[in-house]
Design an enzyme around this catalytic site. Structure first.
Site, PDB file in Angstrom:
ATOM      1  N   CYS A 122       1.189   1.005  -6.903  1.00 45.04           N
ATOM      2  CA  CYS A 122       2.151   0.089  -6.283  1.00 45.04           C
ATOM      3  C   CYS A 122       3.481   0.093  -7.047  1.00 45.04           C
ATOM      4  CB  CYS A 122       1.556  -1.306  -6.160  1.00 45.04           C
ATOM      5  SG  CYS A 122       2.454  -2.357  -4.984  1.00 45.04           S
ATOM      6  N   GLU A 160      -8.149  -0.253  -5.256  1.00 48.10           N
ATOM      7  CA  GLU A 160      -9.168  -1.213  -5.709  1.00 48.10           C
ATOM      8  C   GLU A 160      -9.465  -2.287  -4.680  1.00 48.10           C
ATOM      9  OE1 GLU A 160      -5.731  -3.753  -5.877  1.00 48.10           O
ATOM     10  OE2 GLU A 160      -5.997  -1.618  -6.307  1.00 48.10           O
ATOM     11  N   HIS A 208      -3.245   0.148  -2.721  1.00 46.14           N
ATOM     12  CA  HIS A 208      -4.192  -0.444  -3.671  1.00 46.14           C
ATOM     13  C   HIS A 208      -5.608   0.099  -3.451  1.00 46.14           C
ATOM     14  CE1 HIS A 208      -1.763  -3.549  -5.692  1.00 46.14           C
ATOM     15  NE2 HIS A 208      -1.018  -3.456  -4.603  1.00 46.14           N
TER      16      HIS A 208
END
Length: 359
Positions: free
Chosen positions: A251, A336, A334
């Protein structure tokens, strides 16, 4: 009942029902297209300084759980929903959205036409705004128009760790995490694989060389990546370290890497905030979670050593890059966040493999 308004700098004044903590706040008004994960969004440090509109029509229908915190506190400045559910299912927790916002001193407003508001932002771009309780809307509108954008502040400094945190893992490679507002799930993914040293955003390069680290991770975070205070600290440190260690960025980390190598970033019209952004990489499309209002300028990558190898299918923006000579790569989304749900967690494994192969 106390009057409550959402007020935008273009003159839009929408009356709704207030909930959460009753106070007037100012910020940049953005929207998220996710149908769930509202607690993760509320606690994501990348939303620092922003008033968040949710596109899903009902929010808060399941209770608050400590398992879904991305940081220790609510990070949004204010919260806007079509309907705030009053009777949350206890499947995850018993605390309601209203009580949760009250506890964190964050105001909310509901019973608005969020669809119309989001269409307006998509057409005009993000706007400054306010959630106002029991105040003259016209007076608040004048304040909105004179209020600086949150990104004029060093938002990263407001959310970064203030001290060095260490997470031991016997026999594992050691990774330094530059915390620009890192999400909790990113820390969890790193801890599964590495010994982690989490450091403030403005940690100088000399610290890393004295820690016997194997790699560097650059986190997500709020605000303008080219803010002068970020350029003189984080970006400078990356520039000094890039030839010495493998680096992985997510990011904001993606944008900081571009800047450190001579690229440029720009503010997007309304950004990408949601859990369904399609990204093409190596001939395959992945569904990704994203939260950013700035992007890397693709043309500026010429001569930096980077090639854009992840492309957003919707608008063609740079969603990831790799260096052609150095062991460095990054993504704008992202991995995750389980949007796919696990489609792109392999990137953390790729980083682990990279550390094993680089001396």
């Amino acid at each position: 009942m106390v009057q409550c308004f959402l007020i935008l700098e273009n003159g839009t004044i929408a009356e709704g029902t207030g909930f959460g903590f009753e106070k007037t706040v100012y910020g940049e008004v953005v929207f998220n297209t996710g149908m769930c994960g509202y607690q993760e969004s509320l606690t994501d440090p990348s939303y620092k300084g922003q008033i968040l509109i949710m596109s899903h029509p009902i929010i808060g229908n399941y209770g608050i759980s400590s398992k879904f915190q991305e940081s220790p506190r609510v990070q949004v400045t204010g919260y806007v929903v079509r309907e705030a559910c009053k009777d949350a299912s206890p499947m995850y927790g018993h605390e309601s959205l209203d009580d949760y916002l009250k506890k964190n001193s964050i105001p909310g407003i509901s019973e608005l036409d969020t669809r119309s508001l989001i269409i307006g932002i998509r057409e005009r771009g993000v706007l400054r705004g306010a959630i106002a309780f029991d105040e003259d809307p016209q007076e608040v509108l004048e304040k909105v128009r004179s209020t600086p954008y949150p990104s004029d502040r060093n938002l990263v400094a407001e959310v970064s760790t203030k001290e060095v945190l260490r997470y031991k893992k016997a026999g594992a490679k050691k990774v330094a995490l530059i915390d620009c507002g890192v999400k909790g799930n990113i820390v969890n993914e790193l801890k599964k694989r590495f010994e982690v040293i989490q450091v403030p955003y403005d940690t100088p390069a000399s610290f890393f060389r004295g820690e016997d680290i194997d790699g560097v991770f650059l986190s997500n975070g709020p605000g303008d990546p080219a803010h002068p205070e970020i350029m003189s600290t984080t970006v400078r440190t990356i520039r000094e370290l890039k030839n010495d260690y493998p680096i992985f960025g997510i990011c904001l980390g993606n944008q900081l890497l571009a800047l450190a190598c001579g690229g440029k970033t720009y503010k997007m019209k309304f950004g990408h905030r949601g859990v369904n952004q399609p990204v093409k990489h190596n001939g395959r499309v992945y569904i990704t979670s994203q939260n950013h209002g700035y992007a890397v300028d693709a043309e500026s990558l010429d001569g930096t050593g980077f090639v854009a190898d992840h492309i957003n299918v919707n608008d063609g923006t740079v969603d990831g890059m790799r260096h052609t000579e150095l062991p460095i790569f990054s993504v704008q989304y992202h991995p995750e966040a389980s949007a796919g749900p696990k489609d792109t967690t392999f990137l953390f494994d790729d980083f682990a493999k990279l550390l094993e192969t680089v001396e």
